[in-house]
Design a protein around this motif. Structure first.
Motif, PDB file in Angstrom:
ATOM      1  N   GLN A   1       1.319  -0.634  -0.502  1.00 14.53           N
ATOM      2  CA  GLN A   1      -0.313  -0.028   0.451  1.00 14.53           C
ATOM      3  C   GLN A   1       1.119   1.345  -0.061  1.00 14.53           C
ATOM      4  OE1 GLN A   1      -2.700  -0.382  -0.564  1.00 14.53           O
ATOM      5  NE2 GLN A   1      -2.547  -2.326  -0.291  1.00 14.53           N
ATOM      6  N   ALA A   2       1.922   1.483   0.742  1.00  8.65           N
ATOM      7  CA  ALA A   2       2.261   2.767   1.670  1.00  8.65           C
ATOM      8  C   ALA A   2       2.952   3.062   0.142  1.00  8.65           C
ATOM      9  CB  ALA A   2       3.245   2.838   2.382  1.00  8.65           C
ATOM     10  N   SER A   3       4.407   1.936  -0.304  1.00 13.89           N
ATOM     11  CA  SER A   3       5.727   2.359  -1.984  1.00 13.89           C
ATOM     12  C   SER A   3       4.965   2.744  -2.800  1.00 13.89           C
ATOM     13  CB  SER A   3       5.787   1.371  -1.391  1.00 13.89           C
ATOM     14  OG  SER A   3       6.730   1.684  -2.163  1.00 13.89           O
ATOM     15  N   PRO A   4       3.684   2.076  -3.032  1.00 17.43           N
ATOM     16  CA  PRO A   4       3.022   2.109  -4.816  1.00 17.43           C
ATOM     17  C   PRO A   4       3.038   3.893  -4.641  1.00 17.43           C
ATOM     18  CG  PRO A   4       2.021   0.522  -3.582  1.00 17.43           C
ATOM     19  CD  PRO A   4       3.248   0.945  -2.971  1.00 17.43           C
ATOM     20  N   LEU A   5       2.322   3.862  -3.184  1.00 19.90           N
ATOM     21  CA  LEU A   5       1.290   4.750  -3.096  1.00 19.90           C
ATOM     22  C   LEU A   5       2.352   6.580  -3.460  1.00 19.90           C
ATOM     23  CD1 LEU A   5      -2.025   4.803  -1.658  1.00 19.90           C
ATOM     24  CD2 LEU A   5      -1.740   4.830  -3.745  1.00 19.90           C
ATOM     25  N   ILE A   6       3.178   6.367  -1.884  1.00 16.02           N
ATOM     26  CA  ILE A   6       4.594   7.329  -1.542  1.00 16.02           C
ATOM     27  C   ILE A   6       4.904   7.590  -3.308  1.00 16.02           C
ATOM     28  CG2 ILE A   6       6.404   7.475  -1.154  1.00 16.02           C
ATOM     29  CD1 ILE A   6       4.928   5.512   1.820  1.00 16.02           C
ATOM     30  N   ALA A  66       2.859   0.444  -9.175  1.00 18.87           N
ATOM     31  CA  ALA A  66       3.993   0.996  -9.828  1.00 18.87           C
ATOM     32  C   ALA A  66       3.637   1.713 -10.706  1.00 18.87           C
ATOM     33  CB  ALA A  66       5.024   0.806  -9.104  1.00 18.87           C
ATOM     34  N   LEU A  67       3.500   0.653 -11.427  1.00 18.65           N
ATOM     35  CA  LEU A  67       3.800   0.282 -13.243  1.00 18.65           C
ATOM     36  C   LEU A  67       2.354   1.748 -13.538  1.00 18.65           C
ATOM     37  CD1 LEU A  67       5.030  -0.147 -15.771  1.00 18.65           C
ATOM     38  CD2 LEU A  67       4.106  -1.906 -15.967  1.00 18.65           C
ATOM     39  N   ILE A  68       0.887   1.276 -13.389  1.00 12.99           N
ATOM     40  CA  ILE A  68      -0.294   1.384 -13.323  1.00 12.99           C
ATOM     41  C   ILE A  68       0.154   2.968 -13.011  1.00 12.99           C
ATOM     42  CG2 ILE A  68      -2.094   1.175 -13.192  1.00 12.99           C
ATOM     43  CD1 ILE A  68      -2.242  -1.374 -13.319  1.00 12.99           C
ATOM     44  N   PHE A  69      -0.005   3.287 -11.992  1.00 15.39           N
ATOM     45  CA  PHE A  69       0.230   5.180 -11.365  1.00 15.39           C
ATOM     46  C   PHE A  69       1.098   5.896 -11.699  1.00 15.39           C
ATOM     47  CE2 PHE A  69      -0.921   3.414  -6.826  1.00 15.39           C
ATOM     48  CZ  PHE A  69      -1.860   3.171  -6.831  1.00 15.39           C
ATOM     49  N   GLY A  70       2.134   5.303 -12.610  1.00 11.19           N
ATOM     50  CA  GLY A  70       3.184   6.000 -12.499  1.00 11.19           C
ATOM     51  C   GLY A  70       2.910   6.199 -14.265  1.00 11.19           C
ATOM     52  N   VAL A  88      -7.955   3.791  -7.964  1.00 12.76           N
ATOM     53  CA  VAL A  88      -7.383   2.549  -8.725  1.00 12.76           C
ATOM     54  C   VAL A  88      -6.745   1.370  -8.065  1.00 12.76           C
ATOM     55  CG1 VAL A  88      -5.657   1.856 -10.406  1.00 12.76           C
ATOM     56  CG2 VAL A  88      -6.978   4.180 -11.122  1.00 12.76           C
ATOM     57  N   ASN A  89      -5.820   2.280  -6.562  1.00 22.48           N
ATOM     58  CA  ASN A  89      -5.434   1.281  -5.649  1.00 22.48           C
ATOM     59  C   ASN A  89      -6.326   0.390  -5.031  1.00 22.48           C
ATOM     60  OD1 ASN A  89      -3.296   0.734  -3.654  1.00 22.48           O
ATOM     61  ND2 ASN A  89      -4.256   1.600  -2.087  1.00 22.48           N
ATOM     62  N   LEU A  98      -9.326  -6.155  -6.382  1.00 20.14           N
ATOM     63  CA  LEU A  98      -9.052  -7.656  -7.297  1.00 20.14           C
ATOM     64  C   LEU A  98      -7.997  -8.808  -6.328  1.00 20.14           C
ATOM     65  CD1 LEU A  98      -9.726  -5.569 -10.540  1.00 20.14           C
ATOM     66  CD2 LEU A  98     -11.079  -7.372  -8.790  1.00 20.14           C
ATOM     67  N   TYR A  99      -7.321  -8.546  -6.348  1.00 21.08           N
ATOM     68  CA  TYR A  99      -5.746  -8.888  -5.435  1.00 21.08           C
ATOM     69  C   TYR A  99      -6.098  -9.650  -3.934  1.00 21.08           C
ATOM     70  CZ  TYR A  99      -1.300 -10.386  -3.443  1.00 21.08           C
ATOM     71  OH  TYR A  99      -0.245 -10.902  -2.446  1.00 21.08           O
ATOM     72  N   LEU A 100      -6.767  -9.102  -3.573  1.00 15.90           N
ATOM     73  CA  LEU A 100      -6.939 -10.440  -1.947  1.00 15.90           C
ATOM     74  C   LEU A 100      -8.417 -10.989  -2.002  1.00 15.90           C
ATOM     75  CD1 LEU A 100      -7.192  -7.083   0.672  1.00 15.90           C
ATOM     76  CD2 LEU A 100      -5.904  -8.698   0.252  1.00 15.90           C
TER      77      LEU A 100
END
Length: 263
Positions: free
Chosen positions: A96-101, A203-207, A246-247, A253-255
């Motif tokens: 959660q935190a890493s891709p959002l940051i 991270a890829l999609i967020f970028g 999106v997150n 979906l992942y869970l």
């Protein structure tokens, strides 16, 4: 007697903007596979986005990892489950935190600069000149910038995950008298490889979202220099809203798709 003019629906404008944003996203995906690829422009944009985000990302990840570890450690102590502190905190940082940051920093630093650059080119009619010469502004300018934000997001996500995990480990062991062995063993017991893959995919999609939104607002400023400034602010706000939405969808979906380890 003529009928009074119809008042446009307040939802019509946002729907049009949304449609144009998705159209640009699809056009970027198509143009990314066309030749010639602007490799030099891609390298320059990659270095710029990385240079303005790598240090803030590393510094921000430390308090994020510490706060998550301290909060999770406090809750597990109340529940008598201190042995799960490491696994819960590390999974929260990685998933959660890493891709959002990373995405928020890329949007705020790199995305705003991309939006301002494209917006200034637009009001100076440079983009119109490119179209007159038969050069696609999307392929020439937008695609290298979007690909650069995607690559930087993936690479920075690994850095933030490591730094955030180390920060959480340090604060849990030092400030909460946690056991290093229990912290690491709970992490290895709960974490699994798909947790890292979903983090990198986020991270890829967020970028991609940060780059496309910044490019869209930069290509469509309203007015002169003031319109460019407004477009920069709007790109950051829109990106933030899309990222959290999106997150939420990807996490749900992942869970549902990937069972927990040992489940």
């Amino acid at each position: 007697m003529s009928a009074p003019p119809r008042t446009p629906s307040p939802l019509l404008g946002p729907l049009r903007q949304t449609g144009r944003l998705f159209t640009l996203a699809a056009e970027v995906c198509r143009a990314a596979f066309r030749r010639p690829f602007q490799f030099r422009e891609f390298i320059e944009q990659f270095w710029f986005v990385a240079s303005v985000t790598i240090l803030p990302a590393a510094l921000v990840s430390i308090p994020f990892g510490a706060v998550i570890a301290l909060q999770v450690g406090s809750l597990t102590q109340q529940l008598g489950a201190q042995s799960f502190t490491g696994g819960a905190s590390v999974l929260a940082v990685i998933q959660q935190a890493s891709p959002l940051i990373v995405a928020l920093l890329i949007s705020g630093a790199g995305g705003s600069a991309i939006c301002a650059d494209l917006g200034s080119r637009k009001i100076r009619e440079e983009l119109d000149a490119l179209e007159v010469m038969g050069i696609s502004p999307v392929q020439r300018l937008v695609v290298p910038r979007v690909l650069a934000t995607m690559l930087v997001a993936v690479l920075l996500n690994g850095l933030v995950s490591v730094v955030g995990t180390l920060g959480g480990y340090f604060f849990n062991v030092i400030m909460q008298d946690g056991t290093p062995g229990a912290y690491l063993s709970s992490f290895s017991a709960l974490a699994q490889l798909p947790d890292l893959w979903i983090s990198e995919l986020k991270a890829l999609i967020f970028g991609f979202i940060a780059g496309v939104v910044a490019a869209y607002r930069g290509l469509n400023p309203r007015g002169g220099p003031k319109g460019v400034g407004d477009a920069v602010n709007q790109s950051v706000v829109i990106t933030f809203l899309l990222l959290f939405f999106v997150n939420t969808v990807m996490t749900g979906l992942y869970l549902q798709i990937v069972p927990p380890k040992g489940g």
